[in-house]
Design an enzyme around this catalytic site. Sequence first.
Site, PDB file in Angstrom:
ATOM      1  CG  HIS A  64      -1.664  -1.216   1.479  1.00 22.45           C
ATOM      2  ND1 HIS A  64      -2.514  -1.730   0.544  1.00 22.45           N
ATOM      3  CD2 HIS A  64      -1.710  -2.069   2.544  1.00 22.45           C
ATOM      4  CE1 HIS A  64      -3.069  -2.853   1.031  1.00 22.45           C
ATOM      5  NE2 HIS A  64      -2.576  -3.076   2.221  1.00 22.45           N
ATOM      6  CG  HIS A 103      -6.086  -5.810   1.163  1.00 23.54           C
ATOM      7  ND1 HIS A 103      -6.924  -4.908   1.769  1.00 23.54           N
ATOM      8  CD2 HIS A 103      -5.000  -5.931   1.975  1.00 23.54           C
ATOM      9  CE1 HIS A 103      -6.377  -4.512   2.914  1.00 23.54           C
ATOM     10  NE2 HIS A 103      -5.217  -5.108   3.062  1.00 23.54           N
TER      11      HIS A 103
END
Lengths: 208, 208, 334, 334
Positions: free
Chosen positions: C57, C220
């Site tokens: 991320h 995700h």
Amino acid sequence: MGDTVDLDQFSDWMRRYAGVIHDNAPLLTELDSAIGDADHGSNMDRGMTAVVDALDVGEFTSPADLFKKVGMTLVSSVGGASGPLYGTFFLRFGGKLGAGPVDAEGLGVALHAGVDGIVQRGKAAVGDKTMLDAWVPAVEAYDAAASSGVGAALTAAAEAAAQGRDSATPLVAHRGRASYLGERSAGHQDPGATSTVLLLETAAETLG
Amino acid sequence: MGDTVDLDQFSDWMRRYAGVIHDNAPLLTELDSAIGDADHGSNMDRGMTAVVDALDVGEFTSPADLFKKVGMTLVSSVGGASGPLYGTFFLRFGGKLGAGPVDAEGLGVALHAGVDGIVQRGKAAVGDKTMLDAWVPAVEAYDAAASSGVGAALTAAAEAAAQGRDSATPLVAHRGRASYLGERSAGHQDPGATSTVLLLETAAETLG
Amino acid sequence: MKKLINDPADVVAEALVGMEAAHGDRLRIDYEHKVIYRKDAPRQGKVGLISGGGSGHEPLHGGYVGPGMLDAACCGEVFTSPVPDQLLAATTEVDGGAGVLHIVKNYTGDVMNFEMAAELAAAESAVEVRSVVVDDDVAVQDSLYTAGRRGVGTTVILEKLVGAAAESGRSLDEVAALADRVNAAGRSMGLALTSCTVPAAGKPTFELGEDEMELGIGIHGEPGRKRVPLASAREAAQLLVDPILTDLPYGTGDSVIAMVNGMGGTPLIELYLMYGEVHRLLEQAGIGIARCLVGNYITSLEMAGCSVTLVKADDEFVDLWDAPVNTPGLRWGA
Amino acid sequence: MKKLINDPADVVAEALVGMEAAHGDRLRIDYEHKVIYRKDAPRQGKVGLISGGGSGHEPLHGGYVGPGMLDAACCGEVFTSPVPDQLLAATTEVDGGAGVLHIVKNYTGDVMNFEMAAELAAAESAVEVRSVVVDDDVAVQDSLYTAGRRGVGTTVILEKLVGAAAESGRSLDEVAALADRVNAAGRSMGLALTSCTVPAAGKPTFELGEDEMELGIGIHGEPGRKRVPLASAREAAQLLVDPILTDLPYGTGDSVIAMVNGMGGTPLIELYLMYGEVHRLLEQAGIGIARCLVGNYITSLEMAGCSVTLVKADDEFVDLWDAPVNTPGLRWGA
Ligand SMILES: Nc1ncnc2c1ncn2[C@@H]1O[C@H](COP(=O)(O)OP(=O)(O)O)[C@@H](O)[C@H]1O
Ligand SMILES: Nc1ncnc2c1ncn2[C@@H]1O[C@H](COP(=O)(O)OP(=O)(O)O)[C@@H](O)[C@H]1O
Ligand SMILES: [Mg+2]
Ligand SMILES: [Mg+2]
Ligand SMILES: [Mg+2]
Ligand SMILES: [Mg+2]
């Protein structure tokens, strides 16, 4: 022969070329994808669309006027390499035209001036795999056929341009983006030479 | 029946499970790709590899010891949802085992404790489409068959787990990442329930 | 799989080597625990701020470690929450006597691992630990019977605001209360034009047709709430902004901190174009933008797509936002 | 083509709307000429700095407009240099009496359009104009008989250093000389793992197999010098660093400003991993890294890949680097 080209024919040439470019934009971009940055079709299309728009609103009293506008419009709307090159071509080309119709000889003088402008601006030579590989043999062929009249001379020029374009295909580029590819540029047809051939073919159809 | 499971068998279970997980990691990750984040296979593989490493270097005197190590290792190496859940399972499971071999009844008590741990940690219930859909029917089936001995009970548990896993497939998930998919989670097999079935199948093979 | 990596198993560890090589003047790395620390942590008397989660991320969370933001970021494997050991090590390390706040994104795995770490901290140390669980994703229906909403974009803004508050010396109670208020004021929604590939998985998490996009994605690489036809930027902005605006707590006259965030594979030129669309929609709704971010701030590896986050912002929030921050990912006033 | 856009013809104009919405406090936009101005330009007595080029390289150049860096960025169509009108408008606008420097990347189109603008400026205005043509790409053989090397990553570092010099009040002569020195000290090399799609073209510029990469790319989505097998990060770093090190002017004991730049579609975690590799190679070569950048700074739309830029840096360069800068794309000390 004593045939001449007048303002309306020149204007028609530009409008017809705009249509030809629009139809061939995907091809030109495809060629530019292989050895450049995939924009020659959209560049030329944007430019010639702007030219038609300018012709629609403008009032032109002479070929010199008309091509000044064409050249300025291309310079101001295309960008990239082709904008200054085609722009300079038309500015110089128009600079050699007067107020009235032009004969085969006068047209030849103007073509030479235009191509000289491309050379000065881009500093390339024949064999560098650029639009000059179409332009230079084209003006030579034009000169050789000029005595047969505008139509025959332009037809000869367009054919020579096509041959020049094709003869450059196997070459390794030395100028323009294609030169960054080194050896890998060989075997690909040059996009700018291709749009030049289209311009001369359209000239043969409209001015002859 | 009076059969029991000893330390070596438990240890064998874990080693065999590590191999099964390694072989099935692509499948588990594939299942997790459809309704999760594509890591259940690598998570479990990383964890069970760490478990085998820990077993290789550790000295264990009791099943309680062994599973404390297994649980801690999974908690410390897996991460994600499955790390705390399987880790807690083994910590609680081991907590109910003593120093010596354990019989079918004792194993049942330990399994219950482990599954209670999963419920406490994850706050899910049967029907939420998680590993619990395999675990809960498994311990019920184990209980019902416990009197027939460890092997029969574990075989029954593994079969019930597989049924539970499959019965959860059409469901909409309410817990875990699959819940974010809403209705789209229906029709997909839960990765955690799948790894649970493999664990119980391996148990039936090694502990029975 | 086309990635600039060596062994997929080493991606996180090797990226940390690069982080330290690039930012060793400001950060230090505990390679054993995969924790990125502010170089001068612990700061005596300052509340310690820890976040963490799966990797992939970036710049979240490691890129937000530094003065005015986090004290430590715990890096899990790609898309896998860190383990309690990491979180416990960081908790002990950053405590400067004023306690530690755990900033947790609401995913089952993250919540459980942070919970176990907090339990261990309570059992094994004297560090006072509080947590905030960020759950701002309006794509997910909230309910007592589900895992609740995911934590996404608001996390970035929360780490900045709470970081400024901690830096200014507020107490753990105050910092934790502020964190809850920021979370309550934040809403996000995202979409994906492409999937992404988890290095260990080796192939894209899902397949998407040339004329489709996923609406309501998290961070995700997972599929979203629904697959919809590929939309123009104008329509896409509406699809993201509408569900935020119909959710509490925004209304005409309110002011927000707005973020148009890239998921990792969308070029900045598109993000600015999207920001223009979002700006127009908020103007129409009578909502002012006090501050904004446009860029890749909380990503999903190389996924193409974007998310919109709005945090209702009063003067206090704006002041905290404007306070100096000096991290690899956000920097101003320093 | 999967992009967050409306009409391909409007991408640049609409991204400018977003730029102004996001950074209207610091920037203003001339939509007619597609020029991004520092809000307070012209600054009396300060050398005006203009760059420009095709769009699709964001944050370059528009993201580098602001105090300490550029006064104006002229945005061409995607991958197409701006036209002289734009450059002339910007030149006239930013002149504060101390002259204007044109920062040009060496591409035939860019050079010609900037040249025409400079000719027009000389003919139509009293503004003194100088140019620096950045040509730092070691993938390209340099020769009198070719277009020469491309301008790539060094442009970012040059705009920062020269920006600081102009801000500090140096004269046009000094600023232009500095620009030449920075360019002479900079070398770059890039690779691509994927192609990218020019919006108006609608499909990827080239196709690349799953196990191939393009070595020696520029920033226009073009194919590179050669197609090589997909390499590990370690090998890829070597492929980028070696040709830079064998080129002038680096040697043991030298110090550099280093950039590992993403082409747009490569996630930050991979860029940090690559930075670790580059750092190791430079250490082996006895070259110190005085300052660095890791991230997307000069991109090629959504292309996956990266480039390495090294600029040999003496104390003067490092001081200029450290001077405050406040732009959307680079910010510190402000
Ligand atoms: N120096 C030059 N002299 C003449 N023609 C050139 C030169 N450089 C490039 N060209 C021509 O320009 C064409 C590319 O035009 P275009 O794609 O529109 O611009 P760009 O290369 O800036 O993207 C080439 O195919 C070539 O024919
Ligand atoms: N709250 C929960 N209770 C029980 N099992 C759960 C819960 N949440 C998730 N799981 C199980 O965990 C599995 C996913 O594990 P894994 O992919 O390793 O972790 P993550 O979801 O964090 O990526 C799911 O398939 C499900 O069976
Ligand atoms: Mg081109
Ligand atoms: Mg998972
Ligand atoms: Mg996970
Ligand atoms: Mg171009």
